[in-house]
Design a protein around this motif. Structure first.
Motif, short mmCIF file in Angstrom:
data_model
loop_
_atom_site.label_atom_id
_atom_site.label_comp_id
_atom_site.label_asym_id
_atom_site.label_seq_id
_atom_site.Cartn_x
_atom_site.Cartn_y
_atom_site.Cartn_z
N VAL A 121 -35.40 -109.20 24.99
CA VAL A 121 -34.68 -110.46 25.13
C VAL A 121 -33.50 -110.33 26.09
O VAL A 121 -33.11 -111.30 26.75
CB VAL A 121 -34.20 -111.01 23.76
N THR A 122 -32.93 -109.12 26.20
CA THR A 122 -31.81 -108.91 27.12
C THR A 122 -32.24 -109.17 28.56
O THR A 122 -31.52 -109.80 29.34
CB THR A 122 -31.27 -107.47 27.00
N GLY A 123 -33.42 -108.68 28.93
CA GLY A 123 -33.88 -108.84 30.32
C GLY A 123 -34.61 -110.13 30.58
O GLY A 123 -35.17 -110.33 31.66
N GLY A 124 -34.61 -111.05 29.60
CA GLY A 124 -35.40 -112.27 29.71
C GLY A 124 -34.95 -113.28 30.73
O GLY A 124 -35.65 -114.28 30.96
N GLY A 125 -33.79 -113.06 31.37
CA GLY A 125 -33.33 -114.03 32.36
C GLY A 125 -33.39 -113.54 33.79
O GLY A 125 -33.02 -114.26 34.73
N LEU A 126 -33.87 -112.32 33.99
CA LEU A 126 -33.79 -111.69 35.31
C LEU A 126 -34.78 -112.26 36.33
O LEU A 126 -34.49 -112.30 37.52
CB LEU A 126 -33.98 -110.18 35.18
N THR A 127 -35.96 -112.66 35.87
CA THR A 127 -36.99 -113.18 36.77
C THR A 127 -37.69 -114.36 36.11
O THR A 127 -37.56 -114.59 34.90
CB THR A 127 -38.05 -112.12 37.12
N VAL A 128 -38.50 -115.06 36.89
CA VAL A 128 -39.22 -116.22 36.35
C VAL A 128 -40.28 -115.79 35.35
O VAL A 128 -40.60 -116.55 34.42
CB VAL A 128 -39.85 -117.04 37.51
N ILE A 129 -40.83 -114.58 35.47
CA ILE A 129 -41.91 -114.16 34.57
C ILE A 129 -41.39 -113.43 33.34
O ILE A 129 -42.17 -113.05 32.47
CB ILE A 129 -42.93 -113.26 35.30
N ALA A 130 -40.09 -113.20 33.24
CA ALA A 130 -39.54 -112.37 32.17
C ALA A 130 -39.64 -113.02 30.80
O ALA A 130 -39.80 -112.33 29.80
CB ALA A 130 -38.08 -112.02 32.47
N ASN A 131 -39.55 -114.34 30.72
CA ASN A 131 -39.53 -115.04 29.44
C ASN A 131 -40.34 -116.33 29.58
O ASN A 131 -40.23 -117.02 30.60
CB ASN A 131 -38.08 -115.34 29.04
N ALA A 132 -41.14 -116.64 28.57
CA ALA A 132 -42.06 -117.78 28.66
C ALA A 132 -41.40 -119.11 29.06
O ALA A 132 -41.99 -119.87 29.82
CB ALA A 132 -42.80 -117.93 27.33
N PRO A 133 -40.18 -119.44 28.58
CA PRO A 133 -39.58 -120.72 28.97
C PRO A 133 -39.09 -120.78 30.42
O PRO A 133 -38.82 -121.87 30.94
CB PRO A 133 -38.40 -120.87 28.00
N ASN A 134 -38.94 -119.62 31.08
CA ASN A 134 -38.37 -119.62 32.44
C ASN A 134 -39.15 -120.46 33.44
O ASN A 134 -38.54 -121.19 34.24
CB ASN A 134 -38.23 -118.18 32.95
N PRO A 135 -40.48 -120.39 33.47
CA PRO A 135 -41.21 -121.26 34.40
C PRO A 135 -40.93 -122.74 34.18
O PRO A 135 -40.94 -123.53 35.13
CB PRO A 135 -42.69 -120.93 34.13
N ALA A 136 -40.67 -123.12 32.92
CA ALA A 136 -40.34 -124.51 32.62
C ALA A 136 -39.02 -124.89 33.30
O ALA A 136 -38.89 -125.97 33.90
CB ALA A 136 -40.26 -124.73 31.12
N GLY A 137 -38.03 -124.01 33.19
CA GLY A 137 -36.74 -124.28 33.83
C GLY A 137 -36.85 -124.36 35.34
O GLY A 137 -36.26 -125.24 35.99
N ILE A 138 -37.63 -123.45 35.91
CA ILE A 138 -37.85 -123.45 37.37
C ILE A 138 -38.54 -124.74 37.79
O ILE A 138 -38.16 -125.38 38.78
CB ILE A 138 -38.69 -122.24 37.79
N SER A 139 -39.56 -125.13 37.04
CA SER A 139 -40.33 -126.32 37.38
C SER A 139 -39.45 -127.57 37.42
O SER A 139 -39.62 -128.44 38.28
CB SER A 139 -41.47 -126.50 36.36
N ILE A 140 -38.49 -127.66 36.51
CA ILE A 140 -37.63 -128.83 36.41
C ILE A 140 -36.51 -128.81 37.45
O ILE A 140 -36.16 -129.85 38.03
CB ILE A 140 -37.03 -128.93 35.00
N LEU A 141 -35.94 -127.62 37.73
CA LEU A 141 -34.73 -127.54 38.56
C LEU A 141 -34.97 -127.19 40.02
O LEU A 141 -34.06 -127.32 40.84
CB LEU A 141 -33.77 -126.51 37.94
N LYS A 142 -36.16 -126.74 40.38
CA LYS A 142 -36.37 -126.25 41.75
C LYS A 142 -36.16 -127.33 42.81
O LYS A 142 -35.80 -127.02 43.95
CB LYS A 142 -37.76 -125.64 41.89
#
Length: 418
Positions: free
Chosen positions: A366-387
């Motif tokens: 969980v510590t490394g979950g924000g480093l890349t888009v593939i690190a944590n399942a919700p990250n692609p959702a955030g990228i999709s909305i904010l890109k």
């Protein structure tokens, strides 16, 4: 170690290529704008949500050629696609107008209790309260709510690129650790909680309080250092068509039902289809559903499930060969290159692990979950909305990595030093 097959080698090579591809999506988007003749295929390759699905398809083609159709189809059938389906459903429901507006009202009310300008207080709450709320409504739902509100209220203003990336980094790290107050909301915790008998008291004692402090420090620091830029933002008064209270409650009940039955795709998909009927019947109280964005995110995660399934031959031996301290930092680093839920799942397959080892593995994931888009399942959702708010409508992987470094270091201090 299991026997290493040709498909193992090919799968790992394609996995490495897919990772390099995720770091190159912004370059493909740039090429798409400068080479109009090939803009279509270049735009496709520049969509980060396409990457793992594309290379997973290539892997399945190799399986068809080398092992036959029955083996290839059998492998795909053996994968568990519950998480991609769940993320798709929860994204669409959480992004609907009734839920979004009710969430915004709650954040506005809370911001009035903070003795600072509303625009500054809301920014702090979106990076702290909403990620911690993810422990109860799940991380994908929290990411969807936070990203949509950050995008509309802040990213739509003329913020500096540096501030945008720092905000994105803090958001991703805080979402990753903010879901660890309970045993069901964060994907890497969910993968092991049942097997290792971790309940909410265990999570609070070993993860929750540390995560909450890290979330508050990360959000407070960014808000403090950029309070001048935030103070220049003034929310415009908007005339909104009020959503009936009963309809809002109905949406919230659907959201709750999907969360409760998150492990049962037949149930939550049935609820979702019923939910689509409700949104159609009351279309005048809805904004456009984010079906496309949610489907792309689900495609990304499904591709990760397929191509990640042939990485066990090298990932599991690497993890179990480490000490408690080494596995924490090893998991933090490995998470940047593979889904953190996959790491913890592999750990759950090993018998005889000590409790400190288990805690270190999940904490690192969980510590490394924000480093890349593939690190944590919700990250692609955030990228999709904010890109769409970034240059050329693409998020730089290096920019995200740099934006997440400081909040990741804060998390490391809370988990390994204190």
């Amino acid at each position: 170690m299991e026997n290493i097959t040709t498909i193992n080698i090919i799968g790992t090579a394609l996995f490495a290529i897919a990772i390099l591809h995720t770091f190159s999506t912004k370059y493909f988007e740039h090429l798409a704008h400068t080479h109009k003749k090939f803009s279509g295929i270049l735009h496709l390759l520049g969509e980060v949500e396409i990457v793992f699905g594309f290379w997973a398809m290539v892997l399945v083609v190799f399986m068809f050629v080398l092992e036959g159709s029955s083996s290839a189809v059998g492998y795909v059938d053996s994968r568990n696609f519950t998480e991609p389906m769940f993320v798709f459903v929860i994204m669409v429901i959480a992004a609907t107008k009734p839920i979004l507006e009710s969430s915004e009202k709650i954040v506005v009310l809370m911001s009035k209790l903070i003795p600072i300008k509303t625009e500054v207080g809301m920014f702090f709450l979106l990076l702290s309260f909403v990620p911690l709320l993810g422990s109860f409504i799940t991380e994908p739902a929290a990411m969807t709510l936070a990203a949509l509100l950050l995008g509309r209220l802040y990213y739509s203003n003329k913020l500096s690129d540096k501030f945008k990336y720092l905000t994105l980094g803090v958001l991703f790290v805080n979402i990753s650790i903010g879901g660890t107050l309970t045993p069901y909301a964060a994907p890497p915790v969910l993968m092991v909680a049942g097997t290792w008998n971790w309940d909410i008291l265990f999570m609070m004692e070993n993860f929750g309080w540390r995560s909450a402090i890290a979330v508050l420090i990360n959000a407070s620091a960014l808000t403090f250092f950029y309070k001048k830029e935030l103070s220049q933002i003034n929310f415009k008064a908007q005339t909104k068509k009020g959503v009936p209270f009963a309809l809002t409650v109905t949406h919230l009940l659907f959201l709750l039902g999907v969360v409760i039955f998150a492990h049962h795709p037949a149930v939550f998909m049935a609820l979702f289809l019923f939910f689509l009927g409700i949104t159609t019947a009351y279309k005048h109280y809805q904004s456009e559903l984010i079906l496309k964005e949610a489907l792309l995110v689900a495609f990304f995660l499904a591709g990760l499930v397929v191509i990640g399934g042939v990485q066990q031959w090298w990932l599991q031996p690497v993890l179990v060969s480490m000490s408690d301290n080494a596995v924490y930092f090893g998991a933090t680093i490995l998470t940047a290159f593979t889904d953190n839920a996959a790491l913890t799942y592999l750990g759950s397959l090993v018998d005889g692990l000590s409790e400190p080892f288990k805690i270190s593995l999940v904490a690192g994931a969980v510590t490394g979950g924000g480093l890349t888009v593939i690190a944590n399942a919700p990250n692609p959702a955030g990228i999709s909305i904010l890109k769409k708010y970034f240059n050329e409508k693409a998020v730089s992987p290096l920019g995200l990595l740099l934006g997440a470094l400081i909040p990741t270091l804060v998390t490391i201090i809370l988990f390994r030093v204190i």
